[in-house]
Design a protein around this motif. Structure first.
Motif, PDB file in Angstrom:
ATOM      1  N   LYS A 231     -30.799 -16.805 -22.663  1.00 27.40           N
ATOM      2  CA  LYS A 231     -29.251 -16.988 -22.691  1.00 27.40           C
ATOM      3  C   LYS A 231     -28.868 -18.305 -23.671  1.00 27.40           C
ATOM      4  O   LYS A 231     -28.012 -18.969 -23.418  1.00 27.40           O
ATOM      5  CB  LYS A 231     -28.687 -17.291 -21.292  1.00 27.40           C
ATOM      6  N   ARG A 233     -28.022 -19.996 -27.251  1.00 30.11           N
ATOM      7  CA  ARG A 233     -26.672 -20.069 -28.025  1.00 30.11           C
ATOM      8  C   ARG A 233     -27.002 -20.246 -29.568  1.00 30.11           C
ATOM      9  O   ARG A 233     -27.531 -21.640 -29.532  1.00 30.11           O
ATOM     10  CB  ARG A 233     -25.505 -20.736 -27.435  1.00 30.11           C
ATOM     11  N   LYS A 255     -33.267 -11.667 -24.660  1.00 30.18           N
ATOM     12  CA  LYS A 255     -33.020 -13.070 -24.352  1.00 30.18           C
ATOM     13  C   LYS A 255     -31.538 -13.138 -23.944  1.00 30.18           C
ATOM     14  O   LYS A 255     -31.164 -14.244 -23.537  1.00 30.18           O
ATOM     15  CB  LYS A 255     -33.392 -13.840 -25.437  1.00 30.18           C
ATOM     16  N   ARG A 256     -30.893 -12.251 -24.031  1.00 30.13           N
ATOM     17  CA  ARG A 256     -29.290 -12.302 -23.867  1.00 30.13           C
ATOM     18  C   ARG A 256     -28.712 -13.537 -24.746  1.00 30.13           C
ATOM     19  O   ARG A 256     -28.220 -14.195 -24.051  1.00 30.13           O
ATOM     20  CB  ARG A 256     -29.275 -12.294 -22.385  1.00 30.13           C
TER      21      ARG A 256
END
Length: 326
Positions: A231, A233, A255-256
């Motif tokens: 998750k 960014r 990994k989203r």
């Protein structure tokens, strides 16, 4: 009035001082006598003919950030007065002795800053804060990877992140830049002459980094994806290494990851006003408190804008290059 105009659009651009028509502010504008202008990669790209400004701005006069004194007011403007010291962002034309700009796109310069120091702030600190805090929601206790840590945006991001209690990893091709960045609180330094860093990042933070500020682009994005946390960014701001690469989309899915791009220059007026509010409400107080500081590498007179861009292209600078306009 005079401005540094692009005479030769090429990989080795040439700028010369020319007389240009004087500007007049419209109702909600102010006219600013420019005392100093920051030098940015966007200016270099514009001078190379690869990044034209938005409509309404001069194609042959670069310049995205400035500091100066208000010398004329539009009829509908009552926020500022003549003589106020102000700084801010403009979409083009900053390499001039005067500019005209909407009054909601400027902020008063803190008393503890010179014009030269003020001109080194808007582009890099607004870009860094907007990318990390507004868009990526960077939070205390998280980890951040910054590519090209010695750049203006890189150093601004480092200072903002350290004030938030964030662990910062920085990359650079030059060890000297990494050593200097350590004096600003850089936690981990990676010299990446070959552009490979993901394995070392995962040794430092086994679970991967929470946020990546990508200022280089190209194949660096592949490394970012590899060392990002679940998750994680990733926000892409710069493309010094190119705008093309081959991405394994499967890793983004697994990994989203959030992968996002950002740009300030082409935003509409309403969004530019919001960007200026970041400067006024979030950055200026920290500057006044001594918690953020502009990092200036070199100062050139306006007439030497060609040399300033040449120096920027060399990537030798640590922090900002500024043009003195008086």
């Amino acid at each position: 009035m005079k401005a540094a105009r692009i005479k030769t659009f090429s990989d080795q651009p040439i700028l010369e001082l020319d007389e240009i028509p004087k500007l007049s502010p419209e109702s909600f504008d102010v006219k600013v006598q420019v005392k100093a202008a920051g030098v940015n990669q966007a200016d270099l790209l514009q001078a190379r003919g690869k990044y034209p400004p938005p409509n309404g701005y001069p194609q042959d006069i670069p310049g995205l950030e400035f500091a100066g004194v208000i010398v004329e007011l539009g009829s509908a403007q009552n926020k500022f007065k003549i003589g106020d010291r102000v700084f801010g962002l403009i979409a083009g034309g900053g390499y001039s002795e005067e500019i005209v700009i909407h009054h909601q796109c400027i902020t008063k310069i803190p008393n503890n800053l010179s014009f030269i120091e003020a001109a080194a702030i808007p582009e890099v600190f607004i870009t860094a804060y907007d990318a990390l805090v507004t868009q990526m929601k960077l939070a205390m206790g998280e980890s951040l990877l910054i590519s090209a840590i010695g750049s203006g945006v890189g150093l601004a991001a480092l200072q903002i992140a350290k004030n938030m209690g964030v662990t910062v990893i920085g990359t650079s091709r030059l060890k000297e830049k990494l050593k200097k960045a350590q004096t600003l609180g850089l936690d981990h330094s990676l010299c990446v002459e070959d552009g490979k860093f993901s394995s070392v990042v995962k040794e430092i933070i086994p679970g991967g980094v929470d946020v990546v500020l990508e200022l280089v682009g190209g194949d660096y994005l592949l490394e970012d994806i590899e060392c990002a946390a679940l998750k994680g960014r990733i926000i892409v701001v710069g493309l010094l290494a190119g705008r093309m690469t081959n991405i394994d989309l499967g890793k983004i899915l697994q990994k989203r990851l959030l992968l996002q791009g950002t740009m300030l220059r082409a935003r509409p007026l309403a969004e530019k006003i919001l960007a200026n509010e970041i400067l006024e409400k979030n950055i200026v107080p920290l500057i006044e408190a001594g918690k953020l500081q502009p990092m200036i590498d070199e100062i050139f007179p306006l007439k030497e804008a060609t040399q300033a861009l040449k120096y920027l292209a060399s990537s030798k600078n640590f922090g900002k290059i500024v043009l003195a306009c008086d």
